[in-house]
Motif scaffolding. Structure first.
Motif, PDB file in Angstrom:
ATOM      1  N   LEU A 283       1.101  -1.000  -0.057  1.00 13.42           N
ATOM      2  CA  LEU A 283       0.039  -0.090  -0.030  1.00 13.42           C
ATOM      3  C   LEU A 283       0.825   1.391  -0.160  1.00 13.42           C
ATOM      4  O   LEU A 283       2.079   1.359   0.616  1.00 13.42           O
ATOM      5  CB  LEU A 283      -0.884   0.102   1.269  1.00 13.42           C
ATOM      6  N   GLU A 284       0.230   2.122  -0.534  1.00  8.03           N
ATOM      7  CA  GLU A 284       0.867   3.797  -0.517  1.00  8.03           C
ATOM      8  C   GLU A 284       0.123   4.442  -0.057  1.00  8.03           C
ATOM      9  O   GLU A 284      -0.989   4.752  -0.983  1.00  8.03           O
ATOM     10  CB  GLU A 284       1.594   3.870  -1.888  1.00  8.03           C
ATOM     11  N   PHE A 285       0.293   5.645   0.972  1.00 11.03           N
ATOM     12  CA  PHE A 285      -0.801   6.489   1.114  1.00 11.03           C
ATOM     13  C   PHE A 285      -0.161   7.765   0.662  1.00 11.03           C
ATOM     14  O   PHE A 285       0.979   8.179   1.152  1.00 11.03           O
ATOM     15  CB  PHE A 285      -0.880   6.636   2.772  1.00 11.03           C
ATOM     16  N   ARG A 286      -0.841   8.513  -0.232  1.00 15.14           N
ATOM     17  CA  ARG A 286      -0.661   9.705  -0.994  1.00 15.14           C
ATOM     18  C   ARG A 286      -1.678  10.843  -0.554  1.00 15.14           C
ATOM     19  O   ARG A 286      -2.829  10.390  -0.587  1.00 15.14           O
ATOM     20  CB  ARG A 286      -0.169   9.616  -2.236  1.00 15.14           C
ATOM     21  N   LEU A 287      -1.516  12.033  -0.485  1.00 12.22           N
ATOM     22  CA  LEU A 287      -2.485  13.092  -0.556  1.00 12.22           C
ATOM     23  C   LEU A 287      -3.141  13.279  -2.050  1.00 12.22           C
ATOM     24  O   LEU A 287      -2.056  13.085  -2.939  1.00 12.22           O
ATOM     25  CB  LEU A 287      -1.670  14.298   0.165  1.00 12.22           C
ATOM     26  N   GLU A 288      -4.078  13.529  -2.298  1.00  7.93           N
ATOM     27  CA  GLU A 288      -4.602  14.125  -3.140  1.00  7.93           C
ATOM     28  C   GLU A 288      -3.896  15.430  -3.702  1.00  7.93           C
ATOM     29  O   GLU A 288      -3.673  16.546  -2.795  1.00  7.93           O
ATOM     30  CB  GLU A 288      -6.046  14.306  -3.274  1.00  7.93           C
ATOM     31  N   ALA A 289      -3.411  15.704  -5.083  1.00 11.41           N
ATOM     32  CA  ALA A 289      -2.662  16.563  -5.444  1.00 11.41           C
ATOM     33  C   ALA A 289      -3.770  17.725  -5.388  1.00 11.41           C
ATOM     34  O   ALA A 289      -4.942  17.895  -5.848  1.00 11.41           O
ATOM     35  CB  ALA A 289      -2.025  16.148  -6.622  1.00 11.41           C
ATOM     36  N   ARG A 290      -3.080  19.100  -5.282  1.00 12.73           N
ATOM     37  CA  ARG A 290      -3.744  20.211  -5.479  1.00 12.73           C
ATOM     38  C   ARG A 290      -3.977  20.583  -6.893  1.00 12.73           C
ATOM     39  O   ARG A 290      -3.115  20.237  -7.723  1.00 12.73           O
ATOM     40  CB  ARG A 290      -3.018  21.348  -4.672  1.00 12.73           C
ATOM     41  N   HIS A 355       0.203  11.033  11.461  1.00 12.00           N
ATOM     42  CA  HIS A 355      -0.288  12.126  12.203  1.00 12.00           C
ATOM     43  C   HIS A 355       0.227  13.437  11.921  1.00 12.00           C
ATOM     44  O   HIS A 355      -0.482  14.384  11.808  1.00 12.00           O
ATOM     45  CB  HIS A 355      -0.052  11.834  13.833  1.00 12.00           C
ATOM     46  N   ARG A 356       1.738  13.678  11.576  1.00 10.34           N
ATOM     47  CA  ARG A 356       2.045  14.970  11.413  1.00 10.34           C
ATOM     48  C   ARG A 356       1.484  15.390   9.959  1.00 10.34           C
ATOM     49  O   ARG A 356       1.243  16.521   9.696  1.00 10.34           O
ATOM     50  CB  ARG A 356       3.680  14.591  10.911  1.00 10.34           C
ATOM     51  N   ILE A 357       1.530  14.483   8.957  1.00  8.87           N
ATOM     52  CA  ILE A 357       0.857  14.850   7.688  1.00  8.87           C
ATOM     53  C   ILE A 357      -0.759  15.200   7.631  1.00  8.87           C
ATOM     54  O   ILE A 357      -1.102  16.169   7.035  1.00  8.87           O
ATOM     55  CB  ILE A 357       1.132  13.845   6.505  1.00  8.87           C
ATOM     56  N   THR A 358      -1.547  14.393   8.182  1.00  6.19           N
ATOM     57  CA  THR A 358      -2.916  14.431   8.387  1.00  6.19           C
ATOM     58  C   THR A 358      -3.269  15.732   9.156  1.00  6.19           C
ATOM     59  O   THR A 358      -4.393  16.395   9.065  1.00  6.19           O
ATOM     60  CB  THR A 358      -3.665  13.333   8.617  1.00  6.19           C
ATOM     61  N   ARG A 359      -2.507  15.871  10.328  1.00  2.91           N
ATOM     62  CA  ARG A 359      -2.510  17.199  11.106  1.00  2.91           C
ATOM     63  C   ARG A 359      -2.605  18.584  10.310  1.00  2.91           C
ATOM     64  O   ARG A 359      -3.504  19.347  10.770  1.00  2.91           O
ATOM     65  CB  ARG A 359      -1.632  17.246  12.161  1.00  2.91           C
ATOM     66  N   HIS A 360      -1.857  18.532   9.452  1.00  2.86           N
ATOM     67  CA  HIS A 360      -1.837  19.935   8.615  1.00  2.86           C
ATOM     68  C   HIS A 360      -2.629  19.849   7.257  1.00  2.86           C
ATOM     69  O   HIS A 360      -2.517  20.718   6.395  1.00  2.86           O
ATOM     70  CB  HIS A 360      -0.238  20.032   8.191  1.00  2.86           C
ATOM     71  N   ASN A 361      -3.252  18.804   7.078  1.00 10.39           N
ATOM     72  CA  ASN A 361      -3.903  18.742   5.724  1.00 10.39           C
ATOM     73  C   ASN A 361      -5.565  18.263   6.080  1.00 10.39           C
ATOM     74  O   ASN A 361      -6.021  17.715   5.413  1.00 10.39           O
ATOM     75  CB  ASN A 361      -3.419  17.753   4.774  1.00 10.39           C
ATOM     76  N   ILE A 362      -5.964  18.980   7.087  1.00 12.85           N
ATOM     77  CA  ILE A 362      -7.550  18.682   7.391  1.00 12.85           C
ATOM     78  C   ILE A 362      -8.319  19.227   6.017  1.00 12.85           C
ATOM     79  O   ILE A 362      -8.180  20.050   5.446  1.00 12.85           O
ATOM     80  CB  ILE A 362      -8.147  19.289   8.808  1.00 12.85           C
ATOM     81  N   ASN A 363      -9.350  18.315   5.900  1.00 12.50           N
ATOM     82  CA  ASN A 363     -10.316  18.467   4.843  1.00 12.50           C
ATOM     83  C   ASN A 363      -9.703  18.406   3.320  1.00 12.50           C
ATOM     84  O   ASN A 363     -10.364  18.361   2.231  1.00 12.50           O
ATOM     85  CB  ASN A 363     -10.889  20.164   4.756  1.00 12.50           C
ATOM     86  N   ARG A 364      -8.414  17.868   3.379  1.00 11.49           N
ATOM     87  CA  ARG A 364      -7.933  17.337   2.266  1.00 11.49           C
ATOM     88  C   ARG A 364      -8.165  15.775   1.900  1.00 11.49           C
ATOM     89  O   ARG A 364      -8.548  15.206   2.832  1.00 11.49           O
ATOM     90  CB  ARG A 364      -6.397  17.710   1.957  1.00 11.49           C
ATOM     91  N   THR A 404     -11.741  11.922   2.576  1.00  6.34           N
ATOM     92  CA  THR A 404     -11.586  13.189   3.111  1.00  6.34           C
ATOM     93  C   THR A 404     -11.057  13.094   4.534  1.00  6.34           C
ATOM     94  O   THR A 404     -11.727  12.526   5.351  1.00  6.34           O
ATOM     95  CB  THR A 404     -12.566  14.106   3.089  1.00  6.34           C
ATOM     96  N   ILE A 405     -10.080  13.835   4.907  1.00  4.17           N
ATOM     97  CA  ILE A 405      -9.210  13.819   6.366  1.00  4.17           C
ATOM     98  C   ILE A 405     -10.186  14.749   7.221  1.00  4.17           C
ATOM     99  O   ILE A 405     -10.163  16.058   6.912  1.00  4.17           O
ATOM    100  CB  ILE A 405      -7.819  14.256   5.974  1.00  4.17           C
ATOM    101  N   ARG A 406     -10.832  14.301   8.109  1.00  2.00           N
ATOM    102  CA  ARG A 406     -11.510  15.131   9.100  1.00  2.00           C
ATOM    103  C   ARG A 406     -10.742  15.349  10.428  1.00  2.00           C
ATOM    104  O   ARG A 406     -11.075  16.437  10.763  1.00  2.00           O
ATOM    105  CB  ARG A 406     -13.019  14.390   9.405  1.00  2.00           C
ATOM    106  N   ASP A 407      -9.921  14.454  10.548  1.00  3.60           N
ATOM    107  CA  ASP A 407      -9.293  14.567  11.984  1.00  3.60           C
ATOM    108  C   ASP A 407      -8.005  14.036  11.595  1.00  3.60           C
ATOM    109  O   ASP A 407      -7.751  13.305  10.723  1.00  3.60           O
ATOM    110  CB  ASP A 407      -9.885  13.895  13.236  1.00  3.60           C
ATOM    111  N   ALA A 408      -7.032  14.444  12.690  1.00  7.75           N
ATOM    112  CA  ALA A 408      -5.590  13.931  12.419  1.00  7.75           C
ATOM    113  C   ALA A 408      -5.636  12.489  12.701  1.00  7.75           C
ATOM    114  O   ALA A 408      -6.180  12.204  13.741  1.00  7.75           O
ATOM    115  CB  ALA A 408      -4.586  14.807  13.237  1.00  7.75           C
ATOM    116  N   LEU A 409      -4.952  11.759  11.700  1.00 11.58           N
ATOM    117  CA  LEU A 409      -4.964  10.343  12.142  1.00 11.58           C
ATOM    118  C   LEU A 409      -3.993   9.882  12.637  1.00 11.58           C
ATOM    119  O   LEU A 409      -2.780  10.417  12.924  1.00 11.58           O
ATOM    120  CB  LEU A 409      -4.822   9.487  10.598  1.00 11.58           C
TER     121      LEU A 409
END
Length: 621
Positions: A283-290, A355-364, A404-409
């Motif tokens: 698995l790879e976890f990646r943020l959706e690109a802007r 946690h570090r990544i999702t904390r700064h990317n809420i609603n992405r 969608t990230i609602r809270d820091a994971l």
């Protein structure tokens, strides 16, 4: 008088009947077969595929029978008349079905339904006898190098952002990580950060006009370490996956620089084994690109399922974490929707990064990429008219979840978007067993040749028969009626030994047969001790009934001491031994326990039936 109470005789009869019932399945030889399943655990085999299989076999004149689809519909089995035709049939079926199906060699049990309904199953036979499969796997170490280069590239970009060092960092096609900076100071600061974070990289500096460049490459020694790590990590992962399959007496070992040998004796579902062993399933976890992200920082991936409506989505090239950070995974169901899901638990480092990544990317939105190593098969006709099979491996990356990230994971979260509970269970198994550090390809697949297995079985059975015959002849000539009782108890002992091994799903190997032969000698040894003690009592002018009672009672302690010490040695052999040594220890341990029962209780019961109910003046001993 020497008479057992009725309940003891009844208990002995029940145990003997129990042994005969569960040893009976070993009288039915398995049929050579081909097993078919989909590449995914949730794939369904239909009658259409089964008809393609039968037509392909009939066209080449391969005799087959008993075609069937499993109750769950995820696999099919075709039985063959001749085991020599298994490999030919496998190639024909694979071509008829094409890619997307796993076609594996198997041995189909022929145990009657009335036996299997009560749990009756034959013993599993080791590869030196029959009923196993041998895989030779090749680790794609080049992919491990590429993966490490991408890891370094992502890490360097993240480290430079944290240090507020602006510059363009890109991974080149040749594997080098190249950075371009506007000033010498920025370049030197970047070089120090890279050396501090990744001391194993070799960094060089160059200048062109007003631009300052640095180049980081993996050194030759580091490259060898990565390749060796990939093979060793895959070795550990494959062992974990084999343990998840529940295979008895498996062999998973390294061969040469980048190959791994896997031998699975007595396995019943070879198609599942091949699918589980060969799947990269990372698995790879990646943020959706802007939407305004440059093309160099994003990648387009298609969805694995059409439930999202769109064909695919753009994800960032930077990887948050991979499946290697998963410490535990369990399949389950979403309580609201009822859909299959996998509950993930990350290790401490993975939880920190998530946690570090999702904390700064809420609603992405966070995408989960499912990576599978697949093979594309093509058939090319050579100039000589022969057909050549070319297998080209490739990695398929598809999005299974985009939420969608609602809270820091943190350490625990869940993955949805899977097609079926079977697929969720398979993904959880693979992640729980560990991700492969590099993809693997099947170089060779075979079963042990029938002539070798048959010859080993024939010689092993012959050795047991000769040993039993010699012991029986000695006992009958030397101990007469008591010898008859000992031979009957000895035969029951072998039946009970086979029954217990069948119930425990123990694997019988050639050294295991040696353990059975040794058990025959040890079992009669207990009777010899008892009969010798009875003779001593008779020589001391004890009555026949007193001699029988004293012989069994006083020999009990000696027999217990001798057998317990031998049992301890067998347990130690099983604990520290591997492969053939374990096979010997298993049969020896079980044989010791069953021989004590048949010698102390079985033989005495028979003697009591002959002499216990009447007054006798002389014993035929």
């Amino acid at each position: 008088m020497n008479k057992y109470p009725w309940w003891k005789n009844a208990l002995i009869l029940v145990i003997v009947a129990f042994g005969l019932f569960y040893a009976a399945p070993n009288l039915y030889s398995p049929d050579p077969a081909i097993q078919i399943s989909g590449e995914s655990g949730g794939a369904i085999i239909s009658e259409v595929e089964l008809q393609k299989v039968t037509k392909a076999l009939e066209a080449e004149g391969i005799e087959h029978f008993g075609e069937s689809i499993s109750e769950k519909g995820n696999s099919a089995l075709v039985r063959l008349k001749d085991r020599e035709q298994q490999l030919t049939a496998q190639r024909l079926i694979q071509r008829a079905l094409g890619d997307g199906f796993i076609v594996a060699l198997n041995l189909a049990p022929t145990t009657p339904d009335w036996l299997t309904a009560w749990g009756g199953q034959p013993m599993k036979l080791g590869l030196d006898l029959s009923g196993g499969v041998h895989f030779l796997l090749e680790v794609d170490t080049d992919s491990a190098i590429v993966g490490r280069q991408e890891f370094y590239s992502t890490g360097i970009k993240r480290a430079l952002r944290q240090e507020r060092i602006r510059g363009l960092v890109q991974l080149q096609d040749n594997g080098a990580i190249e950075g371009r900076f506007k000033s010498e100071e920025l370049r030197d600061r970047a070089a120090r950060v890279i050396r501090d974070e990744y001391a194993e990289l070799q960094v060089t500096k160059t200048e062109e006009g007003e631009d300052y460049f640095l180049r980081a490459v993996i050194g030759e020694q580091t490259r060898k370490e990565i390749e060796n790590y990939a093979v060793e990590q895959n070795l550990t992962t494959l062992r974990n996956r084999v343990n998840e399959l529940g295979v008895s007496e498996p062999l998973v070992q390294r061969q040469g620089k980048s190959r791994i040998v896997v031998e699975l004796p007595g396995i019943q579902d070879t198609a599942e084994a091949k699918r589980i062993l060969g799947k990269t399933a990372n698995l790879e976890f990646r943020l959706e690109a802007r939407y305004d992200a440059p093309a160099s920082d994003r990648q387009y991936f298609e969805f694995r399922s059409d439930r999202y409506g769109d064909a695919g989505a753009w994800l960032e090239k930077d990887i948050v974490i991979t499946g290697e950070r998963v410490s535990n995974a369990q399949a389950g169901f979403d309580q609201q929707t009822g859909q299959a899901q996998v509950n993930i638990t990350l290790d401490s480092e993975g939880g920190t990064l998530m946690h570090r990544i999702t904390r700064h990317n809420i609603n992405r939105r966070l995408g989960v990429l499912f990576i599978e190593r697949k093979t594309r098969t093509t058939y090319v006709e050579t100039a000589s008219g022969e057909e050549k099979v070319i297998k080209t491996p490739y990695d398929e990356k598809r999005i299974i979840s985009l939420a969608t990230i609602r809270d820091a994971l943190g350490v625990q979260f869940r993955i949805t978007g899977l097609d079926s509970p079977a697929e969720a269970a398979e993904l959880a198994l693979l992640l729980r067993a560990g991700a492969l550090a590099a993809p693997i390809d099947f170089v060779e697949e075979r079963t042990v040749g029938p002539s070798l297995g048959a010859e080993n079985i024939k010689q092993g059975v012959l050795s047991v028969q000769i040993g039993l015959a010699l012991v029986a002849a000695f006992m009958l000539l030397y101990y007469r009626v008591f010898g008859v009782a000992a031979v009957i108890a000895l035969s029951v002992n072998i039946v009970l030994l086979i029954a217990v091994m069948s119930i425990l799903s123990a694997t019988l190997t050639l050294p295991g047969i040696a353990g059975i032969v040794l058990t025959v000698g040890m079992a009669v040894d207990a009777n010899v001790l008892i009969f010798a003690r009875i003779r001593e009592e008779l020589a001391n002018r004890a009555s026949p009934q007193q001699a029988i009672s004293a012989g069994f009672d006083r020999a009990f302690v000696t027999i217990m001491d001798a057998n317990i010490t031998t049992l301890l040695v067998a347990i130690i052999l099983y604990a520290v031994g591997t492969g053939p040594v374990k096979g010997f220890a298993v049969t020896l341990s079980i044989g010791i326990i069953t021989s004590m029962f048949t010698a102390l209780m079985g033989t005495r019961s028979i003697i009591n039936l002959i002499y216990g109910g009447r007054r006798v003046n002389k014993l035929a001993i």
